[in-house]
Design an enzyme around this catalytic site. Structure first.
Site, PDB file in Angstrom:
ATOM      1  N   SER A  49      16.084  21.538 -15.272  1.00 25.79           N
ATOM      2  CA  SER A  49      14.842  22.628 -16.238  1.00 25.79           C
ATOM      3  C   SER A  49      14.876  24.109 -16.939  1.00 25.79           C
ATOM      4  CB  SER A  49      13.475  23.002 -14.174  1.00 25.79           C
ATOM      5  OG  SER A  49      13.025  24.068 -14.339  1.00 25.79           O
ATOM      6  N   HIS A  78       1.030  -1.156   0.004  1.00 26.06           N
ATOM      7  CA  HIS A  78      -0.178   0.516   0.230  1.00 26.06           C
ATOM      8  C   HIS A  78       0.763   0.991  -0.126  1.00 26.06           C
ATOM      9  CE1 HIS A  78      -3.784  -2.664   0.760  1.00 26.06           C
ATOM     10  NE2 HIS A  78      -2.555  -3.374   2.040  1.00 26.06           N
TER      11      HIS A  78
END
Ligand code: ARG
Length: 472
Positions: free
Chosen positions: A275, A154
């Protein structure tokens, strides 16, 4: 020779010719088509269906074309596909007798044969790349047998594992992807040639001979099935989808694990971007694109199945539309496999961070419950309850896993109306240690270094056998 000059009085409009042309993806089957024609003409000669000297001239022209390559072909609106272009090339050299090449053959069985010829090579190529990846994973795993890390269910901390065990999980998944392709190969490697348009031919062709010449294992036993079946394509693309799913899941983890929050892995600069505005950024673009390329292959599978599902027997031109989707699935999968291999095998694991995660968030306490069962013979459910409360209390009191000792446990046991367990600090500390936790899981399939080593040697044996089968 213009194929249309008999039945049709008008040329196709150039718009319709462009619309129906398969030339862009026919490039892929160019050499296979020469091979197919070659085998067919040899067979026609052998069976004395066409004159030997005409056959030899055709074979010579085909050889010449093989030397000269695709660029030697000429195309105009009357040339629908590569099969016509090759026939025209041969006829230009041999003269009208070149037309004997098409005796007892149709483009329908020809294209099915060509695709199978190319696809079986592509399958082998991809399989070898999978073996290379698995080999790299086993080598990397043997360097990380004791690199303890936390495992998730999970996406929550579950139990300690090692990086080796995790990498070997990838390897097992890839092994199945490999085996799936092996199985599919059997159904790809069948010969449709001789089916002709759909009902074979009145000429006494020898299908065993072309099957042998083209290296197929058998010929397809029903000519209608021979020209129209493409489930060998959908099956292959399913296998590729499955492979891409494995790769995409690996990439998903690389993306997560390389984030600041996880800090578990460093992807090499060669497979990262930055970036244009944020100077600090290091982005996992290759992994992200690989993840989305899995979607493209899934899409190709659905496209192919959906084209196939409503085609009446036998050949319909719709089948042509399947082929580019097959080649795209093959190219995307092969490229992704190669780059993900390099990216993962060059990634660096941060052992310190891995250990920190494994020990910090109660991931070892399943073993504390096991210890109670083993040492004090209490039912696992009872132990589960006590340990659950231990963790709850520890969180409330801002204690970490290391702060749990025998007294802390007993206080809680008493609170819950159980007897004190008296486990002793030494035993408690040992079971809560992540490395000990991993070492004790020494049953087959488990993460203990001993078991992972065994898994590595089993897989290495498999690799050696398979490499040998592939002639490597
Ligand atoms: N380009 C065609 C294809 O890929 C070849 C077979 C053409 N057959 C036909 N009857 N028009 O399917």
């Amino acid at each position: 020779m213009n194929l249309r000059s008999g039945r049709l009085n008008q040329e196709m409009s150039s718009e319709a010719a462009d619309y129906t042309s398969s030339l862009t993806s026919d490039k892929v089957i160019f050499y296979a088509d020469i091979k197919c024609n070659f085998a067919h003409v040899l067979m026609l000669k052998h069976e004395k269906i066409i004159d030997a000297d005409i056959a030899d001239k055709i074979l010579e022209a085909l050889d010449k074309l093989k030397e000269e390559g695709y660029e030697a072909l000429t195309f105009d609106n009357s040339v629908e596909d590569v099969h016509m272009a090759i026939e025209n090339y041969v006829t230009n050299i041999v003269g009208p007798d070149g037309g004997f090449m098409h005796t007892a053959k149709s483009r329908n069985d020809q294209v099915a044969t060509d695709i199978r010829l190319v696809l079986r090579d592509k399958i082998t190529e991809i399989q070898i790349a999978i073996l290379d990846f698995i080999e790299g994973l086993t080598l990397l795993a043997s360097e990380h047998l004791e690199t303890v890390m936390v495992g998730y269910t999970h996406l929550q901390h579950a139990q300690p594992i090692t990086i080796a065990h995790h990498l070997m999980a990838y390897a097992q998944s890839l092994k199945r992807d490999y085996e799936r392709l092996d199985d599919t190969y059997k159904r790809v490697n069948l010969n449709p040639l001789g089916s002709a348009a759909m009902t074979t031919t009145s000429f006494p062709i020898n299908r065993e001979l072309t099957t042998k010449l083209l290296g197929f294992s058998k010929f397809l036993e029903n000519s209608m099935d021979g020209v129209s079946s493409r489930d060998f394509i959908s099956e292959t693309v399913f296998d590729l989808s499955s492979l891409m799913t494995t790769l995409s899941k690996i990439c998903e983890e690389l993306i997560l694990w390389s984030s600041y929050e996880f800090g578990v892995v460093k992807i090499a600069d060669e497979y990262s971007s930055t970036s244009s505005i944020m100077p600090q950024k290091k982005n996992p673009d290759v992994a992200e694109l690989a993840r989305s390329k899995a979607t493209i292959v899934n899409g190709e599978l659905i496209t192919i199945l959906t084209i196939l599902k409503a085609i009446p027997y036998t050949y319909n031109r719709d089948l042509q539309e399947i082929t580019p989707h097959l080649w795209n699935a093959v190219t995307v999968s092969e490229d992704t496999l190669n780059i993900v291999t390099k990216m993962l095998l060059s990634a660096e694991f941060n052992k310190k961070r891995c250990l920190e995660l494994a020990g910090s968030n109660f991931a070892t306490v399943t073993d504390l419950a096991d210890l109670m069962v083993r040492e004090r013979k209490i039912p696992f459910r009872t132990a589960h309850k006590i340990v659950g409360r231990v963790v709850n209390e520890a969180i409330d009191q801002n204690k970490s896993t290391n702060d749990i000792d025998s007294e802390f446990i007993d206080n809680i046991a008493i609170e819950l109306d159980f007897k004190p367990l008296n486990l002793g600090d030494e035993l408690v500390q040992k079971v809560l240690d992540p490395l000990e936790n991993v070492k004790i899981r020494s049953v087959p399939g488990g993460p203990s270094p001993e078991m992972v080593n065994l898994a590595i040697s089993n897989l290495t044996e498999f690799l050696n056998e398979e490499f040998e089968k592939k002639g490597i």
